[in-house]
Scaffold this active site. Structure first.
Site, PDB file in Angstrom:
ATOM      1  NE  ARG A 148     -11.957  -7.266 -11.037  1.00  0.00           N
ATOM      2  CZ  ARG A 148     -13.292  -7.311 -11.152  1.00  0.00           C
ATOM      3  NH1 ARG A 148     -14.024  -6.216 -10.972  1.00  0.00           N
ATOM      4  NH2 ARG A 148     -13.898  -8.441 -11.428  1.00  0.00           N
TER       5      ARG A 148
ATOM      6  NE  ARG B  25      -0.350  -7.733 -24.521  1.00  0.00           N
ATOM      7  CZ  ARG B  25      -1.491  -7.113 -24.815  1.00  0.00           C
ATOM      8  NH1 ARG B  25      -1.659  -6.548 -25.999  1.00  0.00           N
ATOM      9  NH2 ARG B  25      -2.464  -7.046 -23.929  1.00  0.00           N
TER      10      ARG B  25
ATOM     11  CG  ASP C 189       4.506 -14.444  -9.016  1.00  0.00           C
ATOM     12  OD1 ASP C 189       3.360 -14.583  -8.556  1.00  0.00           O
ATOM     13  OD2 ASP C 189       4.800 -14.705 -10.196  1.00  0.00           O
TER      14      ASP C 189
HETATM   15  C1  LIG Z   1      -4.828 -14.415  -5.583  1.00  0.00           C
HETATM   16  C2  LIG Z   1      -3.338 -14.366  -5.507  1.00  0.00           C
HETATM   17  C3  LIG Z   1      -2.593 -15.513  -5.711  1.00  0.00           C
HETATM   18  C4  LIG Z   1      -1.208 -15.468  -5.653  1.00  0.00           C
HETATM   19  N1  LIG Z   1      -0.495 -16.602  -5.910  1.00  0.00           N
HETATM   20  C5  LIG Z   1       0.844 -16.566  -5.912  1.00  0.00           C
HETATM   21  C6  LIG Z   1       1.606 -17.721  -6.257  1.00  0.00           C
HETATM   22  O1  LIG Z   1       1.068 -18.781  -6.575  1.00  0.00           O
HETATM   23  N2  LIG Z   1       2.955 -17.620  -6.227  1.00  0.00           N
HETATM   24  C7  LIG Z   1       3.602 -16.464  -5.898  1.00  0.00           C
HETATM   25  O2  LIG Z   1       4.840 -16.441  -5.887  1.00  0.00           O
HETATM   26  N3  LIG Z   1       2.902 -15.359  -5.547  1.00  0.00           N
HETATM   27  C8  LIG Z   1       1.555 -15.372  -5.557  1.00  0.00           C
HETATM   28  N4  LIG Z   1       0.838 -14.253  -5.212  1.00  0.00           N
HETATM   29  C9  LIG Z   1       1.552 -13.030  -4.766  1.00  0.00           C
HETATM   30  C10 LIG Z   1       1.804 -13.018  -3.243  1.00  0.00           C
HETATM   31  O3  LIG Z   1       0.555 -13.031  -2.557  1.00  0.00           O
HETATM   32  C11 LIG Z   1       2.605 -11.742  -2.899  1.00  0.00           C
HETATM   33  O4  LIG Z   1       3.865 -11.812  -3.532  1.00  0.00           O
HETATM   34  C12 LIG Z   1       2.850 -11.537  -1.413  1.00  0.00           C
HETATM   35  O5  LIG Z   1       1.697 -11.637  -0.647  1.00  0.00           O
HETATM   36  C13 LIG Z   1       3.437 -10.150  -1.214  1.00  0.00           C
HETATM   37  O6  LIG Z   1       3.795  -9.984   0.134  1.00  0.00           O
HETATM   38  P1  LIG Z   1       3.772  -8.562   0.819  1.00  0.00           P
HETATM   39  O7  LIG Z   1       4.531  -8.694   2.084  1.00  0.00           O
HETATM   40  O8  LIG Z   1       4.210  -7.524  -0.139  1.00  0.00           O
HETATM   41  O9  LIG Z   1       2.231  -8.235   1.061  1.00  0.00           O
HETATM   42  P2  LIG Z   1       1.142  -8.871   2.023  1.00  0.00           P
HETATM   43  O10 LIG Z   1       1.247 -10.351   1.998  1.00  0.00           O
HETATM   44  O11 LIG Z   1      -0.145  -8.277   1.650  1.00  0.00           O
HETATM   45  O12 LIG Z   1       1.576  -8.365   3.474  1.00  0.00           O
HETATM   46  C14 LIG Z   1       1.341  -7.037   3.904  1.00  0.00           C
HETATM   47  C15 LIG Z   1       1.059  -7.082   5.398  1.00  0.00           C
HETATM   48  O13 LIG Z   1       0.980  -5.740   5.891  1.00  0.00           O
HETATM   49  C16 LIG Z   1      -0.063  -5.702   6.865  1.00  0.00           C
HETATM   50  N5  LIG Z   1      -0.482  -4.297   7.020  1.00  0.00           N
HETATM   51  C17 LIG Z   1      -1.207  -3.565   6.156  1.00  0.00           C
HETATM   52  N6  LIG Z   1      -1.347  -2.301   6.624  1.00  0.00           N
HETATM   53  C18 LIG Z   1      -0.688  -2.237   7.804  1.00  0.00           C
HETATM   54  C19 LIG Z   1      -0.455  -1.216   8.760  1.00  0.00           C
HETATM   55  N7  LIG Z   1      -0.929   0.038   8.571  1.00  0.00           N
HETATM   56  N8  LIG Z   1       0.247  -1.498   9.873  1.00  0.00           N
HETATM   57  C20 LIG Z   1       0.718  -2.772  10.088  1.00  0.00           C
HETATM   58  N9  LIG Z   1       0.547  -3.779   9.211  1.00  0.00           N
HETATM   59  C21 LIG Z   1      -0.136  -3.525   8.068  1.00  0.00           C
HETATM   60  C22 LIG Z   1      -1.130  -6.609   6.265  1.00  0.00           C
HETATM   61  O14 LIG Z   1      -2.052  -7.028   7.252  1.00  0.00           O
HETATM   62  C23 LIG Z   1      -0.284  -7.753   5.721  1.00  0.00           C
HETATM   63  O15 LIG Z   1      -0.074  -8.772   6.684  1.00  0.00           O
HETATM   64  C24 LIG Z   1      -0.548 -14.252  -5.324  1.00  0.00           C
HETATM   65  C25 LIG Z   1      -1.298 -13.094  -5.110  1.00  0.00           C
HETATM   66  C26 LIG Z   1      -2.669 -13.135  -5.253  1.00  0.00           C
HETATM   67  C27 LIG Z   1      -3.447 -11.865  -5.119  1.00  0.00           C
END
Ligand SMILES: Cc1cc2nc3c(=O)[nH]c(=O)nc-3n(C[C@H](O)[C@H](O)[C@H](O)COP(=O)(O)OP(=O)(O)OC[C@H]3O[C@@H](n4cnc5c(N)ncnc54)[C@H](O)[C@@H]3O)c2cc1C
Length: 360
Positions: A240, A156, A346
């Site tokens: 993880r 894949r 992402d």
């Molecule tokens: C190791 C790693 C590497 C990555 N690298 C890339 C990359 O190179 N390029 C790319 O495009 N994407 C990458 N990503 C993906 C990227 O991190 C995500 O797309 C992005 O963080 C998603 O944003 P989000 O707002 O959904 O979540 P999050 O960034 O997790 O934001 C959620 C927020 O909610 C808050 N929260 C949680 N619970 C509560 C609550 N009860 N009350 C108030 N606030 C709360 C948290 O504190 C956090 O600030 C990567 C992900 C990982 C794991």
């Protein structure tokens, strides 16, 4: 300000929703559990070197979705960085992804583009590639013994029959010239937005509360973990996690590139990140006599650890469905983002999803 929408979670999903609501004329209260906004895209600037440290692992913005690219470019401009990843195997480095550069170096041959497909169709060749670059890495990433990694995954893996070593296929790539944090500051910089950090939203009975206080009866856009919202009543969704070890070194350039994957099972870390390479336009930072690296170790997750990668299997899907059916019962609640959706997104997919959220 009289609040008429609440956004809980100030990651990229929540901040995009907040901005859209504000531009639609709503008065938005953003509640963030952590002391700072930005979620897992949050960075820190090292004062001594000026290096931007990606606290939660390397983040490279890349997209082929025009609406997303247009949206982010309203707030920040990108430096045109193109992501390349090297693999370290038995003391040698190879360019990923799987393509002519890697195949020719690994086998010591000079295949031409038209010969790649037939060469890789030979089981002995594909097995050798799988054993060197995928078996050990995948076993570390998912915490399984190398012999349990299914060799058919190699079938894949897309094979490039050219020397393109750009890690992503997306035409639009880069790192914000002014840093990732500026993206969040600018998204939230709107007269209709108020931000409160160290504010965790919780469901008590049927009511959403922050710090024990009632919230106004307005739509809530929540991007925290969906199981946490319901106090894990059906059990924990499995993740993880990562252990990220940052080190400042007295060398100008440690590895000559931003990311090197260590593909052997006996090397305990999966990758080493070297952050200064993300900003080649920052001449002072590049010339600085120090560098900052981060070793990334994959680990099993327990409550209290940072959730990084959801574990997709029949059991977790069933658990997720239970939480989702609870969430729809909560009036005026919209759940999204990577933690709310229990899905790896992402950044561009996260923004795309938040641009599609129906605003109440
Ligand atoms: C190791 C790693 C590497 C990555 N690298 C890339 C990359 O190179 N390029 C790319 O495009 N994407 C990458 N990503 C993906 C990227 O991190 C995500 O797309 C992005 O963080 C998603 O944003 P989000 O707002 O959904 O979540 P999050 O960034 O997790 O934001 C959620 C927020 O909610 C808050 N929260 C949680 N619970 C509560 C609550 N009860 N009350 C108030 N606030 C709360 C948290 O504190 C956090 O600030 C990567 C992900 C990982 C794991």
């Amino acid at each position: 300000m009289t609040v008429d929408s609440i956004v809980a979670g100030a990651g990229i999903w929540g901040c995009t929703v907040a901005r859209r609501l504000a531009e639609a004329g709503r008065k938005v209260l953003v509640l963030e559990k952590r002391p700072v906004v930005g979620g897992n895209v949050r960075c820190e600037i090292d004062e001594e070197t000026g290096i931007e440290i990606h606290k939660y692992g390397s983040h490279i913005f890349h997209t082929h979705i025009p609406e997303v690219w247009e949206f982010v470019n309203r707030f920040v401009k990108f430096n045109g960085y193109q992501h390349k990843v090297l693999a370290w195997y038995q003391g040698k480095t190879y360019f990923l992804p799987l393509g002519l550069a890697l195949i020719n170096k690994f086998f010591g041959i000079e295949l031409k583009p038209g010969e790649v497909a037939d060469f890789m169709a030979d089981e002995a060749h594909s097995k050798a590639i799988f054993d060197a670059f995928f078996r050990g890495y995948t076993s570390k990433q998912w915490g399984k013994p190398p012999e349990e990694i299914d060799p058919s995954i190699i079938k894949r893996v897309p094979v490039r029959s050219n020397y393109d070593v750009n890690y992503f296929n997306d035409y639009n790539q880069g790192i914000p010239l002014t840093g990732y944090n500026s993206l969040f500051e600018r998204l939230l910089d709107h007269p209709n937005i108020e931000v409160r950090c160290n504010a965790e939203i919780r469901l008590e009975g049927n009511d959403l509360k922050v710090g024990g206080d009632d919230l106004p009866n307005v739509p809530v856009y929540y991007s925290g973990p969906i199981d946490a919202l319901f106090d894990y009543r059906f059990g924990h969704l499995p993740w993880r996690t990562l252990r990220l070890e940052t080190e400042k070194l007295a060398v100008k350039d440690y590895q000559g590139t931003s990311v090197v994957n260590y593909t052997e099972a006996n090397v305990p870390y999966t990758r080493i990140h070297e952050f200064k390479h993300y900003h080649p336009e920052q001449k002072d930072v590049m010339e600085c006599e120090n560098t900052i690296i981060m070793r990334e170790y994959s680990a099993s997750w327990k409550l209290g650890d940072e959730p990084y990668y959801p574990i997709d299997n029949a059991e977790s899907r069933e658990l997720l469905a239970k939480y989702q059916s609870e969430a729809v019962k909560v009036e005026k609640l919209v759940v999204g983002g990577r933690l709310g959706g229990y899905k790896y997104y992402d950044m561009d997919r996260s923004i795309e999803a938040s641009l599609k959220v129906a605003l109440d």
